[in-house]
Design a protein around this motif. Sequence first.
Motif, PDB file in Angstrom:
ATOM      1  N   THR A 259     -11.753  95.061  20.052  1.00  0.00           N
ATOM      2  CA  THR A 259     -13.144  95.547  20.433  1.00  0.00           C
ATOM      3  C   THR A 259     -13.521  94.658  21.738  1.00  0.00           C
ATOM      4  OG1 THR A 259     -14.701  94.388  19.009  1.00  0.00           O
ATOM      5  CG2 THR A 259     -13.630  96.482  18.219  1.00  0.00           C
ATOM      6  N   TYR A 260     -14.171  95.284  22.510  1.00  0.00           N
ATOM      7  CA  TYR A 260     -14.965  94.581  23.515  1.00  0.00           C
ATOM      8  C   TYR A 260     -16.177  93.829  23.023  1.00  0.00           C
ATOM      9  CZ  TYR A 260     -12.039  96.038  27.366  1.00  0.00           C
ATOM     10  OH  TYR A 260     -10.802  96.109  28.232  1.00  0.00           O
ATOM     11  N   GLU A 261     -16.580  94.282  21.907  1.00  0.00           N
ATOM     12  CA  GLU A 261     -17.750  93.766  21.014  1.00  0.00           C
ATOM     13  C   GLU A 261     -17.281  92.318  20.472  1.00  0.00           C
ATOM     14  OE1 GLU A 261     -19.016  97.438  22.263  1.00  0.00           O
ATOM     15  OE2 GLU A 261     -17.026  96.891  21.366  1.00  0.00           O
ATOM     16  N   SER A 262     -16.022  91.981  20.435  1.00  0.00           N
ATOM     17  CA  SER A 262     -15.665  90.957  19.584  1.00  0.00           C
ATOM     18  C   SER A 262     -16.199  89.641  20.508  1.00  0.00           C
ATOM     19  CB  SER A 262     -13.954  90.830  19.547  1.00  0.00           C
ATOM     20  OG  SER A 262     -13.617  89.386  19.190  1.00  0.00           O
ATOM     21  N   PRO A 263     -16.702  88.730  19.527  1.00  0.00           N
ATOM     22  CA  PRO A 263     -17.248  87.483  20.218  1.00  0.00           C
ATOM     23  C   PRO A 263     -16.406  86.636  20.847  1.00  0.00           C
ATOM     24  CG  PRO A 263     -18.431  87.998  18.235  1.00  0.00           C
ATOM     25  CD  PRO A 263     -17.135  88.689  18.270  1.00  0.00           C
ATOM     26  N   GLY A 264     -15.099  86.742  20.566  1.00  0.00           N
ATOM     27  CA  GLY A 264     -13.844  85.880  21.023  1.00  0.00           C
ATOM     28  C   GLY A 264     -13.508  86.503  22.357  1.00  0.00           C
ATOM     29  N   LEU A 265     -14.197  87.467  22.777  1.00  0.00           N
ATOM     30  CA  LEU A 265     -13.543  88.179  24.370  1.00  0.00           C
ATOM     31  C   LEU A 265     -14.559  87.614  25.272  1.00  0.00           C
ATOM     32  CD1 LEU A 265     -11.819  90.142  25.916  1.00  0.00           C
ATOM     33  CD2 LEU A 265     -13.510  91.954  25.377  1.00  0.00           C
ATOM     34  N   PRO A 266     -14.102  86.802  26.181  1.00  0.00           N
ATOM     35  CA  PRO A 266     -15.033  86.356  27.279  1.00  0.00           C
ATOM     36  C   PRO A 266     -15.727  87.223  28.204  1.00  0.00           C
ATOM     37  CG  PRO A 266     -12.692  85.004  27.110  1.00  0.00           C
ATOM     38  CD  PRO A 266     -12.481  86.344  26.410  1.00  0.00           C
ATOM     39  N   LYS A 267     -16.855  86.565  28.503  1.00  0.00           N
ATOM     40  CA  LYS A 267     -17.613  87.786  29.555  1.00  0.00           C
ATOM     41  C   LYS A 267     -17.045  88.154  30.630  1.00  0.00           C
ATOM     42  CE  LYS A 267     -22.198  88.063  31.756  1.00  0.00           C
ATOM     43  NZ  LYS A 267     -23.432  87.544  31.733  1.00  0.00           N
ATOM     44  N   ASP A 268     -16.010  87.123  31.163  1.00  0.00           N
ATOM     45  CA  ASP A 268     -15.388  87.509  32.426  1.00  0.00           C
ATOM     46  C   ASP A 268     -14.190  88.361  32.343  1.00  0.00           C
ATOM     47  OD1 ASP A 268     -13.757  85.692  31.284  1.00  0.00           O
ATOM     48  OD2 ASP A 268     -13.513  84.419  32.879  1.00  0.00           O
ATOM     49  N   LYS A 269     -13.544  88.408  31.092  1.00  0.00           N
ATOM     50  CA  LYS A 269     -12.780  89.584  30.528  1.00  0.00           C
ATOM     51  C   LYS A 269     -13.396  90.922  30.334  1.00  0.00           C
ATOM     52  CE  LYS A 269      -9.338  86.690  31.547  1.00  0.00           C
ATOM     53  NZ  LYS A 269      -8.695  86.871  33.034  1.00  0.00           N
ATOM     54  N   GLY A 270     -14.682  91.158  30.252  1.00  0.00           N
ATOM     55  CA  GLY A 270     -15.253  92.121  29.731  1.00  0.00           C
ATOM     56  C   GLY A 270     -16.007  92.245  28.401  1.00  0.00           C
ATOM     57  N   GLY A 271     -16.085  90.894  27.833  1.00  0.00           N
ATOM     58  CA  GLY A 271     -16.691  90.957  26.594  1.00  0.00           C
ATOM     59  C   GLY A 271     -18.294  91.162  26.473  1.00  0.00           C
ATOM     60  N   LYS A 272     -18.599  91.930  25.629  1.00  0.00           N
ATOM     61  CA  LYS A 272     -20.146  92.291  25.658  1.00  0.00           C
ATOM     62  C   LYS A 272     -21.096  91.461  24.862  1.00  0.00           C
ATOM     63  CE  LYS A 272     -18.707  97.286  26.179  1.00  0.00           C
ATOM     64  NZ  LYS A 272     -19.465  97.498  27.411  1.00  0.00           N
ATOM     65  N   MET A 273     -20.265  90.824  24.051  1.00  0.00           N
ATOM     66  CA  MET A 273     -21.105  89.847  23.132  1.00  0.00           C
ATOM     67  C   MET A 273     -20.379  88.282  22.901  1.00  0.00           C
ATOM     68  SD  MET A 273     -21.639  92.393  19.954  1.00  0.00           S
ATOM     69  CE  MET A 273     -21.760  91.180  18.661  1.00  0.00           C
ATOM     70  N   PRO A 274     -19.958  87.738  24.069  1.00  0.00           N
ATOM     71  CA  PRO A 274     -19.007  86.304  23.694  1.00  0.00           C
ATOM     72  C   PRO A 274     -20.005  85.424  23.011  1.00  0.00           C
ATOM     73  CG  PRO A 274     -19.969  86.621  26.045  1.00  0.00           C
ATOM     74  CD  PRO A 274     -20.479  87.805  25.568  1.00  0.00           C
ATOM     75  N   ALA A 275     -19.159  84.874  22.224  1.00  0.00           N
ATOM     76  CA  ALA A 275     -19.614  83.672  21.260  1.00  0.00           C
ATOM     77  C   ALA A 275     -19.955  82.596  22.251  1.00  0.00           C
ATOM     78  CB  ALA A 275     -18.636  83.420  20.336  1.00  0.00           C
ATOM     79  N   GLY A 276     -20.756  81.536  21.584  1.00  0.00           N
ATOM     80  CA  GLY A 276     -21.182  80.333  22.282  1.00  0.00           C
ATOM     81  C   GLY A 276     -20.189  79.234  21.892  1.00  0.00           C
ATOM     82  N   LYS A 277     -20.283  77.980  22.132  1.00  0.00           N
ATOM     83  CA  LYS A 277     -19.435  76.943  21.916  1.00  0.00           C
ATOM     84  C   LYS A 277     -18.745  76.877  20.587  1.00  0.00           C
ATOM     85  CE  LYS A 277     -22.949  73.524  21.181  1.00  0.00           C
ATOM     86  NZ  LYS A 277     -23.720  72.189  21.527  1.00  0.00           N
TER      87      LYS A 277
END
Length: 500
Positions: free
Chosen positions: A383-401
């Motif tokens: 999903t695009y909601e996966s925190p594992g998907l970076p913002k610059d790849k379309g991630g809607k809620m990317p995780a932090g460090k």
Amino acid sequence: MPPQTIRSADGGNANMKMTLLDHASPLATKLAAKQRNAFAPSMPDPVVDKPWCRPAANGAPQQSLMTRTEACLFWRLEITWQAVDIPGAPKVNYETDFEFQYQVKVDKKGDTIKTWTQVTPLKNTFPDGDRSVLFGAGNPKAMLESMCNSKACDNGAGSQDIDFYGTLDWDGGMTGSIPNDTHIATGTATHKWNGDVNDASSTKDEDLSIDMPTYLVYNAESDIPPPPFGSKKREWKDYPPARFNWQIDVRCDKVPSNGTPGCVLAEYVPEYTIHAAKYPAAAAHIWLIQNKSKPSKGLGASWQSPLHYHPGHYTNGDPRVASGWDKEASRKVMCGKTQVKRADGWAPKKLFLNHPKTAMHPEIQGGPNPDQVSCDEFPFAATYESPGLPKDKGGKMPAGKNRGGECIQTVAAKTDDGSDHLLDDTRYDAPTWDETCGRSSMSKYINSGAMSSFGNTFAPGMRLLDQDEYWVNPGNTPGMSWFSGCSTSTPEVICTMSKP
């Protein structure tokens, strides 16, 4: 596949108003039933034969709803006919109302787009007379046609005639609240996908598919002129032809993962249901995040708050998504593992560590491959909601460090009495419920089994493409919920799943 409401807005211009209706009006239903009973052998059959859409239905009203392959819309067209102003002359306004029913049906394994249209008059304040309102019937400006607006339509991007039973002209006059002329017009038109896609040489979903919006276009005219003003003739104000505001978003594709090429109604948001009886831990994990996480409350729990599909690469490594990102990379971000732990048992904050108390379920599959501990995450890697998907790849809620370490951490374990539980993984920080995601140490049989039919049948069956919306039901259907006794009102969630 339960139907959903149509997401559209009302429209019109100075002399007309178009209103999407939740359901057919009682008057239109009554008039249509009378006509169908009288002329059923000659009138074209509807292309959608569902209880919620059946024309001339008695009892519950037909509704504006859709599925992945069928749509049924009702709307009201109110036209105010205004004469061109002449100084000193009284204004001339007549009012006509029509109710339209429009059906569209596509083939998930084929190229046809079938449409069915029914026009029912509800009001006509023109004086008695022939041909007061025309949507065709020999008037060169009047029209009511079916549009397929894409290069992939068999006749190109353009409209085509509808084969109507019943004339497209209505006489004027009212008797009380009923128009004098109550005949309905019913017709069909079929479009075809010619096989074109956006870029047949690509491997990406957006290129191997094409949008084919389908709707009605019309222009209403009248053969009755406005009454003169003395010796001066008057004319009706002229308005350009219009289109109805509610297009049906047909999309066809040749994506290999979906099998035989075909078409769907892309606006419909399909539901994937977890087999809660067979995979209770997976269902409980999804339910917990959907209902207790503050930022992700309701995420993917209904079609109004959907997840967005992120397919993985093909087996040869070719990407399906526009960004080229592989969902497995998202999974690695969330579930990156370590074999090292501190002497006091505390798990490293960023990485996933198999929990020694994770319950195995060999009874589910058996066979040569034994069950093992796996990392279950929600939102899913696909999903695009996966925190594992970076913002610059379309991630809607990317995780932090801290990546997957920022999730609510649980373990699917058995207690001493042998019962299954989803428990707080106390090797990590206790949840604050401000986390956006969940990560659980869980049986691979349970984790993989809960989603096995998603990739095998659901996604190809619904022709899901990159960024398509879908939602997940973990067993929380109203009236049949496994979680009816569960509450999230307290800091701790303690409840028992029970078969409805």
